[in-house]
Write an enzyme that holds these catalytic residues in place. Structure first.
Site, PDB file in Angstrom:
ATOM      1  N   ASP A  13       4.179  30.660  22.609  1.00 24.13           N
ATOM      2  CA  ASP A  13       4.953  31.521  23.497  1.00 24.13           C
ATOM      3  C   ASP A  13       4.027  32.623  23.992  1.00 24.13           C
ATOM      4  O   ASP A  13       2.940  32.839  23.437  1.00 24.13           O
ATOM      5  CB  ASP A  13       6.147  32.094  22.724  1.00 24.13           C
ATOM      6  CG  ASP A  13       7.008  32.980  23.594  1.00 24.13           C
ATOM      7  OD1 ASP A  13       7.171  32.662  24.780  1.00 24.13           O
ATOM      8  OD2 ASP A  13       7.505  33.999  23.091  1.00 24.13           O
ATOM      9  N   THR A  28      -1.182  43.377  39.615  1.00 28.76           N
ATOM     10  CA  THR A  28      -1.212  44.229  40.793  1.00 28.76           C
ATOM     11  C   THR A  28       0.079  44.139  41.580  1.00 28.76           C
ATOM     12  O   THR A  28       0.726  43.095  41.638  1.00 28.76           O
ATOM     13  CB  THR A  28      -2.390  43.854  41.704  1.00 28.76           C
ATOM     14  OG1 THR A  28      -2.272  42.480  42.087  1.00 28.76           O
ATOM     15  CG2 THR A  28      -3.714  44.054  40.975  1.00 28.76           C
TER      16      THR A  28
END
Length: 1529
Positions: free
Chosen positions: A647, A881
């Site tokens: 995970d 970003t």
């Protein structure tokens, strides 16, 4: 009735704060709110005037507001599937819901769950059933049964049963201890408290019949619990401290509202409970809670009472006029003041579930109950912080617009909050009496495992508010996943929620995704059955020979048997005597299939588990948690793992977002030294330890300077120095105006956008100074708002539709007109804000490619190019970003758009698509402000751990419920992906199997494959790691297609060729399906690791499941085989303990078969000389003690403590692990080699003694014979014990004092026992055998020669192998002797460096020269390749490159773009910016790979493709494939 026209004003203050696809309900004015608050503090009397009533026409269901249809016809909501369920509330069951006998047709699952394998009743039979799956146990049970009959000549049948009984008992105790832990956790969960409506007729389950078996089980449980409590009461104290969590919770009362942390914008006025006649009637019951401890409103008075009903003097409900309420808004319970009232258009009428004319008993109340008692159809009231006990539909919440927030970490691994909405028709249902008066039916789909989908409809008959005799009107409202709270999620930032249960227990989505707890067995144990079968075959032929020879001799007559035997069975019948001899021989040679092997393996695995638990290097001090083995019998599987499925959230990452950098108006700000940047430096030959220390020191100095400057600029009381992550002193200087007013305004506007464009909730912790924390749907949002707070733009809270900010010490209010939330399709989020000066501005933040495509054409060319270059640098550092942009809207433009938005929000069918289309139309012609860069903090040591596992030959796949972009960013940060990889992004838009098949065929052709069975067979035998040239990224919808039976093989073969695989947006069941695909398709061992309940399914599906005991939950630990505190500990668990366990067990089993064959085959050889009459050459005590004492300890010690190399060398040279992946330690050739060696040595042991006595010479000095059977047995047994123990010592790598001592003791023990036992006459003919045999010189001569003859072949073969055919471990052991690993003696790090890294430490000049040379090589090794930005990675389709970049610029140097002076502040020294830019200069260019990554070259070419309204519609859907092409102009 015509809709009421809203009053128009010059300055509009719209009140729609949009959650995606939802709308806030209108509220009251400030005066009415003050009136309602006063009403809460005083008993109500008949002081209110009768409200004006108005008739409602029968066509109101289809009434329109501004031409928008408000409700669909009920028949549109019919569920035609016929495979769902109907749940009735205060409605009698219809005839079609009952069977012929009148009982309900549907039986619903109980809410009590069990993850344990056993119950007190089933433990003994079920455990015996599992244990007797072991073929050896069945065999020995059969031997014991044979021994009961004296005809087969067993000496002591009772003694024969002892070993099996001990093994069964010890194994049962071990299994019981393992399962008890799961049982304890299950009981805590099942007995957790919840507030359930009692004394209420739940027609769905009221007639449930409790079976006799269930009553019997409950009675047993009560007896066992009573006995347990009685036993504990004798030991424990009587002060109640011994109570469980559930018991304490049932005893405790909920804290009053005053003990809760007050919201920033709410007053802390003391509120008292209402003293109504109803509450007085129920006050005698301490558990009854007609009114909740939190200040939930009363009917017709609270925030979302919907104004449909008010209370008469006698306490009953009466219908009220809703026209007034449709033209005004009610305040939120979180607000303390209200802006001036602005009239609005009439709100649509949703109806109400409450039947105001229904006569009720008024006895129902909410009472604390256990989770296990919750049933389908129950009403539940939940409070902030509580976990959801079952899947339930939300009826109402404490929020004015019916919203509540849930954390779904246990389901999908995400800790961010998600919004769930109450149904419109049920928001007036707030109290127990409302529940009794509500009449409705929920038609739901059948239970299924999809966490992101739910479809149902709620139907009711809406009563006229004015005419009790009017015909009720059928109404319906759809129920979606946004109205459903799933079991396992937790309520957050919501005072209370009231809902009804639709799925319970095993039918809830979390349990459907979990599966049953499997019974795992180690691979060696499974293969051991085949070796046992081989020994059965050998045993069968040995017994067959004995039966044939013995039976034939009995039948012959005229031989010596006539003088020594009294006759055989059946009148000397050859067949019958042979048959009896056959079974007697099975008892004689039973040790050929050693039952002691299984108890030995249990002992070894138990001790290995103890050592794993005691390993201090895997102890996580932060939460005081060592590595905890929960399944003790699969430790050797840890040494054969080829695929690890992990995970992401909470496993690889901490899920802690930190704002690190930004670019504003073309100026970069921020200092950071990230994991990805360190990885980039490492590949360039830079010493990251030195560089990292220098960078961190500089960052600390800059942080101190920035805090000082911030305090001078504004003494921000909410700034906490330790929490600040954005370090940029030049940002504060520019915000103060030193670089000009333009940059100052840009910086302030940028931070203002971060403080306004979000959906976070602020919480204030009182103190001096006060502390403000933010709860957000996304941790990214919380990081952005926290940075704005640190820089002086603090979100204080929300005041109804306004957001209150503290801007550099000045408190301001901004009106939030609309919030267009983020989703995975939009990849952006917008907020439309009315500024204090009256202007309307749309602020938008989102993925760079999305924002750039929506910028205004022909403007900001230089800024766009510069910002794109900065974003690319941020992305190379592994930062996430976002771009920030804005657009000013005119009043008319906004009002026109707002009307379209209202129409889309009012739609029932296609609401999501309509809202997205409307939002898309206004998010255009944006102006770029800048960009942000956020670091998703990895757990400590994750990149090094992944690299170490990769060097060991282990393939790591990431299976996450997170977004594709997030997973990819983490992949680069943790070194799972590198920039040389060609990313294959599988995203099928049309969701057709044919499209997926074509896509897979296309990519398989890249590797010259077709997906055939022949290729699959070759893949199963090929364990080499793939070349690091490709990686696959696939989302959940596409994965569903790839896992289709017809495509699974192709998908598996494609993944086999890729270095890394990332599966995103996958459900827990899909995770398990991927694990099963690899486990079964490639016939390899798998390991799954996770930390949440959403990982349980894959943890149970994998051969080995590892749970991470995180700080927020232990759901995965409950079902795991091993539990660790951090991901980095997995390296030591697998590469050290796993490899040791596998090699030890393999060697132990081989030696065990060998030693038992030596012992047993000597018995067989003796039978040749006594006509196979099944007599013993050994004394019977030897047979018992051979496996119990004489040879047991050395082989156990080998399995527990043997080491070929120590732990540090195992980590420094992870390539040693590959032998386990290839499964070379335990093979069938090795088994047969040991069997042949045992046969040879057994023959030598027996025939050396036989040849000593065969000439019938005197072999003693006194001339007395010692050639009877018992004394010859001493020769054979003693020699066999010495040979076997020396042989085990030969096969042991680690000769320490303990091993030598144990071998010596085991050898001496046979002489000691013989001496003691023969000193007494208990042995009858064995009396004085020890001094007679051991006193003869011939015994010692025979012993010396026999040992040499037995061990010499083995010694010769091992010497030849190590000299001429050395294995990897042989070479490493030789290097250890040479001192190459001496540097590890004082190294206590979890992941020590390899020797070549130590040898390669040279001067920085030399390292720099070597890195330059490596960059010129096209075929460098994986460890030496430089890192490249994702956007310019080399691919199979972009192999041709020129000297310039893809945008035609001099990209290799960047002098034309990055080194130019844009603004005065740009020349200021920025260490982190310059450091990254230098790294970029050393990286070779290539074309961008995908829109999922930030690329300056790509963004520079992007035109504003979304600036023209019709262009988005013309584009249609993006084609599926590995690359999302950007439209060019």
């Amino acid at each position: 009735m015509a809709p009421i026209e809203p009053q128009r004003s010059e300055v509009s203050e719209p009140v729609k704060r949009i959650r995606w696809a939802t709308r806030r309900v209108a509220g009251k004015s400030a005066d009415k709110k003050r009136e309602s608050l006063l009403g809460r503090l005083n008993p109500r009397h008949s002081l209110r005037g009768e409200k004006h009533r108005s008739k409602r026409n029968s066509g109101d269901v289809e009434a329109t507001v501004d031409g928008v249809k408000t409700e669909t016809q009920p028949e549109e909501q019919e569920d035609d599937s016929g495979s769902g369920r109907r749940i009735f509330f205060s409605v009698p069951l219809p005839d079609d819901a009952r069977d012929d006998e009148g009982r309900p047709r549907e039986q619903f699952a109980r809410n009590k769950i069990r993850t344990s394998k056993y119950t007190p009743i089933s433990f003994i039979p079920k455990n015996l059933w599992f244990q007797f799956h072991n073929i050896a146990n069945v065999y020995f049970l059969f031997i014991i049964i044979l021994g009961i009959f004296s005809i087969f000549g067993a000496s002591n049948p009772g003694l024969n049963a002892v070993p099996l009984i001990v093994i069964i008992f010890v194994t049962a105790v071990k299994d019981g201890i393992e399962d008890w832990r799961r049982t304890v956790l299950d009981n805590e969960l099942n007995n957790a408290p919840v507030h359930r409506l009692v004394d209420f007729n739940n027609v769905n389950t009221a007639e449930d019949h409790i079976s006799l078996w269930r009553r019997f089980k409950k009675a047993n449980t009560r007896v066992i619990l009573s006995a347990w409590r009685w036993w504990k009461s004798r030991k424990g104290s009587k002060d109640g401290n011994g109570k469980t969590y559930a018991q304490r919770a049932m005893d405790e009362t909920r804290p009053s509202i005053e003990t809760r942390r007050a919201s920033m914008m709410s007053r802390t006025t003391q509120r008292t409970s209402f003293h109504t006649s109803r509450s007085a009637r129920t006050s005698h019951d301490g558990e009854g809670i007609q009114l909740t401890p939190v200040p939930s409103p009363l009917p017709g008075q609270g925030p979302s009472g919907d104004g449909m009903f008010s209370e008469n003097d006698n306490g009953t409900l009466k219908p009220t006029d809703t026209r007034a309420s449709m033209t005004e808004r009610r305040p939120s319970p979180r607000t303390s003041k209200r802006a001036s009232f602005q009239p609005r258009a009439p709100e649509r009428y949703h109806g109400s579930l409450i039947n105001p004319y229904k006569q009720i008993n008024d006895t129902a109340r909410f009472k604390k109950d256990y989770w296990k008692n919750v049933q389908v159809g129950d009403y539940l009231r939940l409070y902030d912080g509580e976990e959801i006990p079952a899947d339930m539909v939300v009826l109402s919440t404490s929020d004015s617009d019916g919203a509540c927030y849930v954390e779904t970490k246990n389901l999908d691994g995400e800790t961010n909050l998600k919004v769930r909405q109450a149904l419109h028709c049920s928001r007036s249902v707030k109290h127990a009496r409302h529940c009794e008066m509500s009449e409705f039916v929920i038609e739901s789909e059948a239970p299924h495992a999809n966490l992101y989908s739910y479809s149902a409809v709620i139907k009711w008959e809406d009563r006229s508010r004015n005419d009790p005799d009017a015909e009720p009107e059928p109404m319906a409202e759809p129920i979606t996943i946004n109205n459903l709270l799933l079991r396992g999620s937790s309520l957050r930032n919501t005072e209370w929620v009231l809902g009804v249960v639709v799925f319970t227990g095993q039918e809830t989505k979390i349990m459907l995704n979990s599966g049953i707890t499997p019974s795992k067995r180690a691979r060696i144990s499974k293969e051991l059955n085949w070796n046992v079968i081989y020994n059965f075959i050998i045993l069968f032929f040995m017994c067959l020979v004995a039966g044939i020879v013995q039976g034939t001799n009995f039948g012959k007559g005229n031989n010596s048997l006539n003088f020594f035997e009294f006759g055989g069975y059946g009148g000397n019948s050859a067949g019958l005597n042979g048959f009896v001899t056959f079974w007697a021989a099975i008892i004689l040679f039973q040790n050929l299939v050693p039952i002691s092997l299984y108890i030995t393996l249990e002992i070894i695995r138990t001790l290995q588990a103890v050592f794993i638990y005691s390993d201090v290097h895997m102890y996580y001090e932060k939460i005081d948690y060592p590595c905890t083995p929960k399944s003790w019998n699969i430790s050797d599987d840890l040494g054969q793992i080829e695929y690890i499925f992990s995970d992401k959230t909470g496993t690889l990452t901490q899920n802690v977002m930190e704002f690190k950098k930004c670019t504003i108006n073309g100026v970069p700000y921020g200092e950071a030294y990230t994991e990805a940047l360190a990885g980039m430096h490492r590949r360039q030959g830079i010493d990251v330890e030195v560089e990292g220390a220098k960078a961190r020191k500089q960052i600390e100095e800059d942080k101190v300077a920035m805090i000082k400057q911030l305090r001078l600029l504004h003494n921000n009381p909410y700034l906490r120095d330790e929490d600040m992550t954005f370090v940029a002193p030049d940002f504060v200087v520019d915000m103060a105006g030193e670089s000009g007013e333009a940059q100052k305004a840009a910086n302030q506007q940028f931070m203002l956008v971060l403080a306004l464009c979000h959906t976070v909730i602020s919480e204030r912790t009182p103190g001096d100074p006060p502390k403000i924390e933010f709860k957000a749907q996304s941790p990214d949002e919380a990081a952005l708002v926290s940075t704005a707070r640190d820089c002086g733009f603090t979100v204080l809270g929300r005041n109804d539709d306004k957001i209150v900010l503290n801007v550099l010490g000045e408190e301001r209010q901004y009106t939030v007109l609309n919030t267009l939330e983020f989703n995975s399709t939009r990849k952006r989020m917008s907020a439309i804000i009315r500024m204090p000066d009256g202007k309307i501005i749309l602020f938008c933040k989102g993925a760079d490619s999305i924002i750039y495509s929506r910028l205004r054409q022909g403007e900001q060319a230089e800024l766009r190019k510069t910002t794109a270059e900065h974003l690319e640098m941020f992305a190379r550092e592994g930062l996430r970003t976002l771009c920030i942009a804005q657009r000013e809207l005119s009043e008319d433009e906004y009002q026109t758009w707002s009307k379209l938005h209202d129409e889309a929000a009012a739609a029932v069918a296609g609401r999501e698509d309509k809202l997205e289309e409307v939002a898309d139309s206004i998010e255009r012609d944006l102006l770029l402000l800048g960009g942000t860069a956020i670091e998703d903090r990895l757990q400590d040591g994750v990149p090094d751990a992944i690299q170490l596992l990769g060097n060991a030959g282990i393939k790591l796949w990431v299976l996450t419920g997170d977004k594709v972009e997030t997973a990819i960013n983490i992949g680069f940060s943790c070194n799972l992906l590198n920039n040389d990889m060609d990313l294959i992004v599988l995203k099928i838009e049309d969701e057709s199997v044919e499209s997926m098949s074509a896509e897979l065929d296309k990519h398989l052709q890249t590797f010259g494959m077709t997906g055939s069975d022949t290729e699959l067979k070759a893949a199963q035998s090929n364990h080499e790691p793939p070349d690091p040239t490709h990686a696959i990224v696939i989302d959940g919808d596409s994965l569903k297609l790839a896992l289709d039976e017809t495509l699974r093989q192709k998908f598996l073969l494609l993944c086999k060729q890729c270095k890394a695989v990332l599966c995103c947006r996958v459900s827990p069941s899909q995770k398990a399906a991927v694990v099963a695909m690899v486990k079964e398709g490639l016939d390899c061992l798998t390991l799954a690791i996770g930390d949440g309940a959403n990982d349980v399914a894959m943890i149970q599906e994998a051969h080995v499941g590892v749970g991470i005991a995180g700080e927020e939950g232990r759901q995965a630990v409950m079902s795991s085989d091993y539990a660790i505190g951090q991901f980095r500990f997995l390296t030591r668990l697998v590469l050290v303990h796993g490899r040791w366990s596998y090699r030890r067990l393999a060697e132990t089993i081989a030696n065990f078969f060998y030693k038992n064959l030596v012992w047993t085959f000597a018995l067989f050889l003796y039978q040749i000389y006594d006509n196979f009459d099944c007599s013993y050459i050994y004394d019977y005590t030897y047979i018992i003690l051979f496996n119990l004492a004489f040879t047991s300890l050395p082989v156990i010690l080998m399995g527990v403590l043997d080491q070929d190399v120590d732990d540090m060398v195992s980590l420094a040279v992870p390539q040693l692990y590959r032998r386990g992946i290839e499964r070379k330690e335990w093979t069938q050739p090795k088994f047969w080699a040991y069997m042949i060696d045992g046969t040879y040595q057994s023959a030598i042991v027996f025939y050396m003694a036989y040849l000593l006595f065969a000439p019938a010479n005197f072999v003693t000095s006194n001339g007395l014979n010692i050639d009877d059977t018992k004394r010859i047995g001493v020769f054979v047994a003693s020699t066999a014990v010495v040979v076997v123990n020396f042989y085990i010592l030969f096969n042991t790598y680690r000769w320490d004092w303990l091993m030598l001592l144990i071998v010596a003791i085991s050898i001496l023990l046979v002489w000691f026992w013989t001496g003691i036992y023969t000193a007494f006459d208990a042995g009858f003919t064995f009396y004085k055998a020890a001094p007679q045999v051991y006193g003869s010189l011939s015994f010692w001569a025979l012993l010396f020669l026999t040992v040499i003859m037995c061990l010499l072949p083995r010694f010769a073969v091992k010497a030849a192998q190590k000299i001429f055919f050395p294995r990897d471990v042989d070479i490493i052991r030789e290097q250890i002797r040479q001192g190459r690993f001496n540097y590890l003696q004082n190294n206590d790090s979890l992941m020590p460096p390899p020797p070549e890294k130590i040898d390669s430490i040279a001067s920085s000049h030399s390292s720099h020269s070597q890195s330059k040379k490596r960059r010129t090589e096209q075929h460098a090794s994986e460890d030496l390749r430089p890192i490249y930005p994702p956007s310019i990675a080399a691919t199979a389709t972009t192999h041709t490159r020129g000297a310039n970049g893809s945008d035609g610029t001099d990209y290799t140097g960047h002098h034309s773009s990055l080194d130019r002076t844009v603004r005065p502040s740009f020349d200021r020294a920025r260490a982190s910016h310059d450091r990254t830019r230098m790294s970029m200069d050393r990286v070779r260019p290539s074309f961008e790979q995908s829109n999922d990554f930030t690329s300056a070259a790509m963004l520079a070419r992007l035109e504003s493709s979304q600036s023209i309204g019709t262009r988005w519609r013309r584009r249609g859907h993006t084609k599926s494939g590995s690359q999302d092409k950007v439209p060019k102009q």
